[in-house]
Design a protein around this motif. Structure first.
Motif, mmCIF file in Angstrom:
data_model
loop_
_atom_site.group_PDB
_atom_site.id
_atom_site.type_symbol
_atom_site.label_atom_id
_atom_site.label_comp_id
_atom_site.label_asym_id
_atom_site.label_seq_id
_atom_site.Cartn_x
_atom_site.Cartn_y
_atom_site.Cartn_z
ATOM 1 N N ALA A 111 0.829 -1.199 0.000
ATOM 2 C CA ALA A 111 0.000 0.000 0.000
ATOM 3 C C ALA A 111 0.871 1.260 0.000
ATOM 4 O O ALA A 111 2.031 1.230 0.421
ATOM 5 N N ALA A 112 0.281 2.331 -0.464
ATOM 6 C CA ALA A 112 0.958 3.623 -0.396
ATOM 7 C C ALA A 112 1.127 3.986 1.080
ATOM 8 O O ALA A 112 0.327 3.597 1.927
ATOM 9 N N ARG A 113 2.189 4.737 1.366
ATOM 10 C CA ARG A 113 2.445 5.092 2.754
ATOM 11 C C ARG A 113 3.221 6.395 2.823
ATOM 12 O O ARG A 113 3.728 6.876 1.813
ATOM 13 N N LYS A 114 3.291 6.914 4.003
ATOM 14 C CA LYS A 114 4.097 8.109 4.243
ATOM 15 C C LYS A 114 5.397 7.659 4.906
ATOM 16 O O LYS A 114 5.404 6.777 5.746
ATOM 17 N N ASP A 167 5.583 11.042 0.370
ATOM 18 C CA ASP A 167 4.621 10.000 0.019
ATOM 19 C C ASP A 167 5.327 8.932 -0.802
ATOM 20 O O ASP A 167 5.974 9.232 -1.806
ATOM 21 N N VAL A 168 5.184 7.693 -0.385
ATOM 22 C CA VAL A 168 5.730 6.564 -1.126
ATOM 23 C C VAL A 168 4.537 5.908 -1.819
ATOM 24 O O VAL A 168 3.580 5.500 -1.152
ATOM 25 N N PRO A 169 4.568 5.814 -3.146
ATOM 26 C CA PRO A 169 3.413 5.267 -3.864
ATOM 27 C C PRO A 169 3.254 3.761 -3.642
ATOM 28 O O PRO A 169 4.199 3.066 -3.260
ATOM 29 N N ALA A 170 2.053 3.263 -3.921
ATOM 30 C CA ALA A 170 1.792 1.829 -3.840
ATOM 31 C C ALA A 170 2.634 1.125 -4.902
ATOM 32 O O ALA A 170 2.961 1.709 -5.945
ATOM 33 N N LYS A 171 2.996 -0.128 -4.625
ATOM 34 C CA LYS A 171 3.795 -0.880 -5.597
ATOM 35 C C LYS A 171 3.569 -2.366 -5.403
ATOM 36 O O LYS A 171 2.969 -2.802 -4.418
ATOM 37 N N LYS A 172 4.057 -3.135 -6.340
ATOM 38 C CA LYS A 172 4.013 -4.588 -6.266
ATOM 39 C C LYS A 172 5.411 -5.082 -5.906
ATOM 40 O O LYS A 172 6.402 -4.544 -6.375
#
Length: 93
Positions: free
Chosen positions: A57-60, A71-76
């Motif tokens: 999930a995206a997170r701070k 902000d760190v974007p969501a990723k796989k």
């Protein structure tokens, strides 16, 4: 173990293969696993383990140098879960 070491051991275990064939076989196996994971499939290798893709999930987060929140974007992310036979082999006395 590096790829070259793995390919050499593969060639040694299968004397009918030359070095080029062993490297092509290695590449084919891992390319197939990567392609399956890219399409969202789970790859099960009985006795060894399973490869899958997990969503993060995206997170701070905080930059430790400046203290700034980013902000760190969501990723796989790739994931591997070892199978029972592999775990038993690693823990054999």
């Amino acid at each position: 173990m590096k790829k070259s070491d793995f390919v050499k051991q593969l060639k040694d275990r299968l004397p009918e293969m030359n070095a080029d064939q062993a490297e092509k076989a290695f590449d084919a196996v891992f390319d197939t696993i990567a392609d399956a994971m890219k399409s969202g499939e789970k790859v099960d290798v009985r006795g060894f383990g399973s490869f899958s893709v997990r969503d993060q999930a995206a997170r701070k987060a905080r930059n430790p140098a400046t203290g700034e929140t980013i902000d760190v974007p969501a990723k796989k992310a790739p994931a591997f879960k070892a199978g029972k036979q592999l775990k038993d082999a690693l823990n054999a006395a």
